[in-house]
Write a protein that holds these residues in place. Structure first.
Motif, PDB file in Angstrom:
ATOM      1  N   LYS A 179     -49.864  49.073 -25.361  1.00 49.56           N
ATOM      2  CA  LYS A 179     -48.968  48.689 -24.273  1.00 49.56           C
ATOM      3  C   LYS A 179     -49.629  47.695 -23.332  1.00 49.56           C
ATOM      4  O   LYS A 179     -48.974  46.780 -22.817  1.00 49.56           O
ATOM      5  CB  LYS A 179     -48.511  49.928 -23.501  1.00 49.56           C
ATOM      6  CG  LYS A 179     -47.465  49.614 -22.436  1.00 49.56           C
ATOM      7  CD  LYS A 179     -46.926  50.880 -21.785  1.00 49.56           C
ATOM      8  CE  LYS A 179     -45.850  50.526 -20.754  1.00 49.56           C
ATOM      9  NZ  LYS A 179     -45.290  51.736 -20.110  1.00 49.56           N
TER      10      LYS A 179
ATOM     11  N   GLN B 149     -49.302  44.411 -24.951  1.00 48.23           N
ATOM     12  CA  GLN B 149     -47.903  43.989 -24.849  1.00 48.23           C
ATOM     13  C   GLN B 149     -47.599  43.446 -23.451  1.00 48.23           C
ATOM     14  O   GLN B 149     -46.922  42.419 -23.302  1.00 48.23           O
ATOM     15  CB  GLN B 149     -46.980  45.158 -25.168  1.00 48.23           C
ATOM     16  CG  GLN B 149     -47.049  45.636 -26.611  1.00 48.23           C
ATOM     17  CD  GLN B 149     -46.364  46.979 -26.804  1.00 48.23           C
ATOM     18  OE1 GLN B 149     -45.749  47.514 -25.884  1.00 48.23           O
ATOM     19  NE2 GLN B 149     -46.493  47.545 -27.996  1.00 48.23           N
TER      20      GLN B 149
ATOM     21  N   GLU C   1     -45.092  42.010 -33.487  1.00 49.99           N
ATOM     22  CA  GLU C   1     -45.677  43.349 -33.435  1.00 49.99           C
ATOM     23  C   GLU C   1     -47.116  43.247 -32.947  1.00 49.99           C
ATOM     24  O   GLU C   1     -47.880  42.385 -33.399  1.00 49.99           O
ATOM     25  CB  GLU C   1     -45.647  44.003 -34.814  1.00 49.99           C
ATOM     26  CG  GLU C   1     -44.355  44.724 -35.136  1.00 49.99           C
ATOM     27  CD  GLU C   1     -44.134  45.948 -34.252  1.00 49.99           C
ATOM     28  OE1 GLU C   1     -45.048  46.773 -34.129  1.00 49.99           O
ATOM     29  OE2 GLU C   1     -43.039  46.061 -33.684  1.00 49.99           O
TER      30      GLU C   1
ATOM     31  N   ASP D 108     -41.850  45.205 -31.042  1.00 53.28           N
ATOM     32  CA  ASP D 108     -42.412  45.093 -29.695  1.00 53.28           C
ATOM     33  C   ASP D 108     -41.726  43.967 -28.918  1.00 53.28           C
ATOM     34  O   ASP D 108     -41.390  44.123 -27.745  1.00 53.28           O
ATOM     35  CB  ASP D 108     -43.918  44.835 -29.770  1.00 53.28           C
ATOM     36  CG  ASP D 108     -44.669  46.031 -30.332  1.00 53.28           C
ATOM     37  OD1 ASP D 108     -44.198  47.170 -30.136  1.00 53.28           O
ATOM     38  OD2 ASP D 108     -45.719  45.834 -30.973  1.00 53.28           O
TER      39      ASP D 108
ATOM     40  N   ARG E 162     -37.898  42.721 -25.211  1.00 57.52           N
ATOM     41  CA  ARG E 162     -38.989  43.652 -25.504  1.00 57.52           C
ATOM     42  C   ARG E 162     -38.435  45.023 -25.861  1.00 57.52           C
ATOM     43  O   ARG E 162     -37.579  45.555 -25.152  1.00 57.52           O
ATOM     44  CB  ARG E 162     -39.925  43.753 -24.293  1.00 57.52           C
ATOM     45  CG  ARG E 162     -41.114  44.688 -24.505  1.00 57.52           C
ATOM     46  CD  ARG E 162     -42.086  44.612 -23.344  1.00 57.52           C
ATOM     47  NE  ARG E 162     -43.179  45.564 -23.495  1.00 57.52           N
ATOM     48  CZ  ARG E 162     -44.200  45.684 -22.651  1.00 57.52           C
ATOM     49  NH1 ARG E 162     -44.260  44.891 -21.587  1.00 57.52           N
ATOM     50  NH2 ARG E 162     -45.150  46.583 -22.867  1.00 57.52           N
ATOM     51  N   GLU E 163     -38.938  45.536 -26.985  1.00 57.77           N
ATOM     52  CA  GLU E 163     -38.577  46.872 -27.456  1.00 57.77           C
ATOM     53  C   GLU E 163     -37.065  47.077 -27.497  1.00 57.77           C
ATOM     54  O   GLU E 163     -36.527  48.051 -26.978  1.00 57.77           O
ATOM     55  CB  GLU E 163     -39.270  47.932 -26.594  1.00 57.77           C
ATOM     56  CG  GLU E 163     -40.786  47.879 -26.731  1.00 57.77           C
ATOM     57  CD  GLU E 163     -41.515  48.899 -25.872  1.00 57.77           C
ATOM     58  OE1 GLU E 163     -40.955  49.298 -24.832  1.00 57.77           O
ATOM     59  OE2 GLU E 163     -42.632  49.290 -26.239  1.00 57.77           O
TER      60      GLU E 163
ATOM     61  N   LYS F  36     -33.426  48.296 -32.131  1.00 58.21           N
ATOM     62  CA  LYS F  36     -33.790  49.461 -32.952  1.00 58.21           C
ATOM     63  C   LYS F  36     -32.927  49.527 -34.212  1.00 58.21           C
ATOM     64  O   LYS F  36     -31.732  49.280 -34.169  1.00 58.21           O
ATOM     65  CB  LYS F  36     -33.613  50.732 -32.118  1.00 58.21           C
ATOM     66  CG  LYS F  36     -33.894  52.019 -32.853  1.00 58.21           C
ATOM     67  CD  LYS F  36     -33.839  53.215 -31.917  1.00 58.21           C
ATOM     68  CE  LYS F  36     -32.460  53.419 -31.334  1.00 58.21           C
ATOM     69  NZ  LYS F  36     -32.377  54.629 -30.485  1.00 58.21           N
TER      70      LYS F  36
ATOM     71  N   ILE G  21     -38.591  49.716 -33.997  1.00 55.81           N
ATOM     72  CA  ILE G  21     -38.260  48.938 -32.803  1.00 55.81           C
ATOM     73  C   ILE G  21     -39.347  47.880 -32.637  1.00 55.81           C
ATOM     74  O   ILE G  21     -40.504  48.221 -32.362  1.00 55.81           O
ATOM     75  CB  ILE G  21     -38.196  49.803 -31.527  1.00 55.81           C
ATOM     76  CG1 ILE G  21     -37.251  50.983 -31.706  1.00 55.81           C
ATOM     77  CG2 ILE G  21     -37.766  48.951 -30.331  1.00 55.81           C
ATOM     78  CD1 ILE G  21     -37.239  51.935 -30.525  1.00 55.81           C
TER      79      ILE G  21
END
Length: 250
Positions: free
Chosen positions: A137, A140, A186, A175, A160-161, A164, A173
């Motif tokens: 994280k 990210q 990713e 990144d 972001r994220e 899904k 999901i």
């Protein structure tokens, strides 16, 4: 460029190339006498006209002039001589090449943007991470900081994220996604003892994300594990075109 627009442009490119191949086949068909060889000239002109209009609208070529025949005023096979018919097909081949060039230019632009983004992350990420990250994280967050500093807007230029989806019973999901490039990103944090696990995760990601995204970018933040970057990247990038791996060392 979003996914649907990319598909549209590639489909138009495929149709243009198919039309060109058919016309060249007609021009080179020595098995048919000249008086009948070019009889499909008007049909080709009509098909080209449809494609030209679609390309014009898809690429918003308001400042470009695309030549077209007015087929409503074009005489038919029985009312024209074969040299005229051949001349029309010859010109249509040239005109179709122009459409192909416009479409390929658009695709080349996407590929250039992809390479630019790869280089941007590779060259900038390490400079904004001041201490070894504890988890993915943190990496990210640093990438998102780069995107914001680049002037990108979340929900428009990147997200972001989100996105899904299920694949083989597992939930995925990404990144990050960059819709205009049909790209998912990713992030992996590579620590001692996790190399094999990370490679397994990447291989699974490639299979799953290939279902949705044209391009995949893996950002590996390496805490001193990778000794041979070329070897580490080679098998991953060889799995499919448009897969790239960035290794950023602490």
């Amino acid at each position: 460029m979003d996914i649907e627009r990319t598909k549209q442009i590639k489909f138009l490119l495929l149709r243009c190339k198919s039309l060109k191949e058919n016309m060249i086949r007609t021009l080179n068909d020595s098995s048919t006498i000249a008086t009948g060889r070019y009889a499909s000239f008007k049909k080709y002109a009509e098909e080209y006209g449809y494609l030209a209009r679609e390309v014009y609208e898809a690429l918003e070529l308001s400042n470009e002039r695309i030549p077209c025949y007015d087929t409503t005023k074009m005489k038919g096979w029985a009312d024209t001589f074969w040299p005229q018919q051949k001349e029309i097909i010859d010109s249509l081949v040239v005109y179709t090449d122009t459409l192909i060039a416009f479409l390929e230019r658009e695709i080349d632009f996407i590929n250039d943007e992809y390479s630019n983004l790869e280089n941007f992350i590779k060259n900038k990420l390490r400079s904004i991470i001041f201490t070894p990250p504890e988890n993915e994280k943190e990496v990210q967050n640093a990438i998102e900081t780069l995107f914001v500093g680049k002037g990108w807007n979340k929900g428009i230029d990147y997200d972001r994220e989100t996105g899904k989806f299920l694949f083989s019973g597992k939930e995925y999901i990404p990144d990050f996604i960059v819709p205009k490039l049909n790209l998912c990103i990713e992030v992996k944090l590579l620590k001692d003892g996790r190399k094999s696990r990370i490679i397994e995760e990447i291989n699974a990601d490639i299979t799953a994300y290939n279902k949705i995204y044209k391009r995949q970018l893996f950002v590996i933040y390496d805490l001193g594990v990778v000794r041979d970057e070329i070897e580490f990247k080679r098998d991953i990038e060889n799995a499919k075109d448009d897969i790239k791996v960035i290794i950023v060392k602490q």
